[in-house]
Design a protein around this motif. Structure first.
Motif, mmCIF file in Angstrom:
data_model
loop_
_atom_site.group_PDB
_atom_site.id
_atom_site.type_symbol
_atom_site.label_atom_id
_atom_site.label_comp_id
_atom_site.label_asym_id
_atom_site.label_seq_id
_atom_site.Cartn_x
_atom_site.Cartn_y
_atom_site.Cartn_z
ATOM 1 N N GLU A 39 2.501 3.701 -1.638
ATOM 2 C CA GLU A 39 2.308 4.569 -0.477
ATOM 3 C C GLU A 39 2.374 6.037 -0.880
ATOM 4 O OE1 GLU A 39 4.586 5.734 3.733
ATOM 5 O OE2 GLU A 39 4.921 3.762 2.815
ATOM 6 N N GLN A 40 3.328 6.377 -1.741
ATOM 7 C CA GLN A 40 3.462 7.761 -2.188
ATOM 8 C C GLN A 40 2.197 8.224 -2.925
ATOM 9 O OE1 GLN A 40 6.812 8.471 -4.736
ATOM 10 N NE2 GLN A 40 6.357 10.638 -5.023
ATOM 11 N N ARG A 43 -0.624 8.851 -0.330
ATOM 12 C CA ARG A 43 -0.424 10.088 0.428
ATOM 13 C C ARG A 43 -0.663 11.321 -0.443
ATOM 14 N NH1 ARG A 43 1.746 9.286 5.406
ATOM 15 N NH2 ARG A 43 2.763 7.269 5.811
ATOM 16 N N SER A 44 -0.176 11.277 -1.668
ATOM 17 C CA SER A 44 -0.348 12.402 -2.584
ATOM 18 C C SER A 44 -1.822 12.618 -2.914
ATOM 19 C CB SER A 44 0.454 12.156 -3.866
ATOM 20 O OG SER A 44 0.210 13.157 -4.819
#
Length: 284
Positions: A39-40, A43-44
């Motif tokens: 997920e990170q 998003r990044s």
């Protein structure tokens, strides 16, 4: 594992641009999570692509959506045409030459011009002379004007009067042997599962929608790089045992076999998007 940005380009190119051009971040996280992207990382990457002008972000309440920018849509549509609608028109025997003399102070524009020429299918005859068997004047003019280098570029249409053969010119300008090896690897990888899955999927049995999505996504993701490096030469200039046509036919067959179930799975994920701002779905 491919880079997350490349995977997002694939997702938008093959699915989201056909569904209104925008998607909820949660949908992207769910779909890319099937390939081990965190997920990170999603998003990044979305944030970076937004800063670079590929995507446009907007908020709906607490939820973030990312939509295609015109710049990104143009890139994806050009890529889709190259992948799904390659040219097959015969060669008229003419060569089209582009020459340039760009000052050293503008060498960054030389690099950008070369990248675009490669994308269009040109080959380097010499360092500053590029050729194509197709008349791409309109496309070249767009590139030249976009880079603002018209004073440094000339374009010619000519007949070859000697001394190398057409086959020797092609071998000098394009590495067809290496490209043919890539196509052979692609065929060896995807032909056996296609033969195995085709009867079950045609009978409405076999792979589940999620697995169809995963397989179709990876098929597109692996194949889409090949038309970018394939100059799409006319048949008259290709070897008799050229595998590019066979690979393209296999790609189309596998893609079409998986499309219905894969689309159904993506639509089910998109249906979870919050509010009335969810993307409009449409079948390809």
């Amino acid at each position: 594992m491919p880079r997350s940005q490349d995977m997002i380009f694939t997702l938008y190119g093959d699915y989201i641009r056909h569904r209104g051009g925008g998607a909820w971040t949660g949908s992207l996280i769910e779909l890319l999570g099937l390939f081990g992207v965190s997920e990170q990382a999603v998003r990044s990457t979305l944030s970076r692509m937004s800063r670079n002008g590929w995507l446009e972000s907007c908020k709906v309440g607490r939820h973030s959506f990312y939509s295609l920018t015109p710049k990104c849509l143009t890139l994806l549509e050009e890529g889709a045409q190259r992948i799904f609608q390659p040219r097959h028109d015969p060669w008229d025997g003419h060569w089209h030459l582009l020459t340039y003399s760009i000052p050293e102070s503008k060498r960054h524009l030389r690099r950008r011009l070369r990248r675009r020429l490669l994308w269009l299918g040109f080959g380097a005859l010499h360092q500053a002379t590029w050729i194509s068997p197709r008349d791409l004047r309109a496309e070249v003019e767009q590139v030249v004007d976009a880079l603002q280098i018209r004073p440094y570029v000339e374009f010619f249409t000519a007949e070859h009067r000697g001394f190398a053969s057409d086959e020797e010119i092609v071998a000098h300008c394009w590495n067809l042997k290496q490209l043919d090896e890539y196509y052979a690897t692609f065929i060896a990888r995807y032909s056996p599962p296609f033969q195995e899955n085709q009867p079950q999927l045609k009978a409405g049995d076999g792979l589940q929608p999620q697995e169809c999505f995963v397989q179709r996504f990876m098929l597109i993701h692996e194949y889409r790089s090949l038309p970018y490096v394939d100059p799409n030469l006319p048949p008259e200039l290709l070897p008799d045992d050229w595998l590019g046509e066979k690979a393209m036919q296999l790609f189309q067959q596998v893609h079409d076999l998986l499309v219905e179930e894969a689309d159904a799975f993506v639509d089910s994920v998109f249906a979870k998007a919050p509010s009335d701002e969810k993307p409009v779905t449409s079948q390809q």
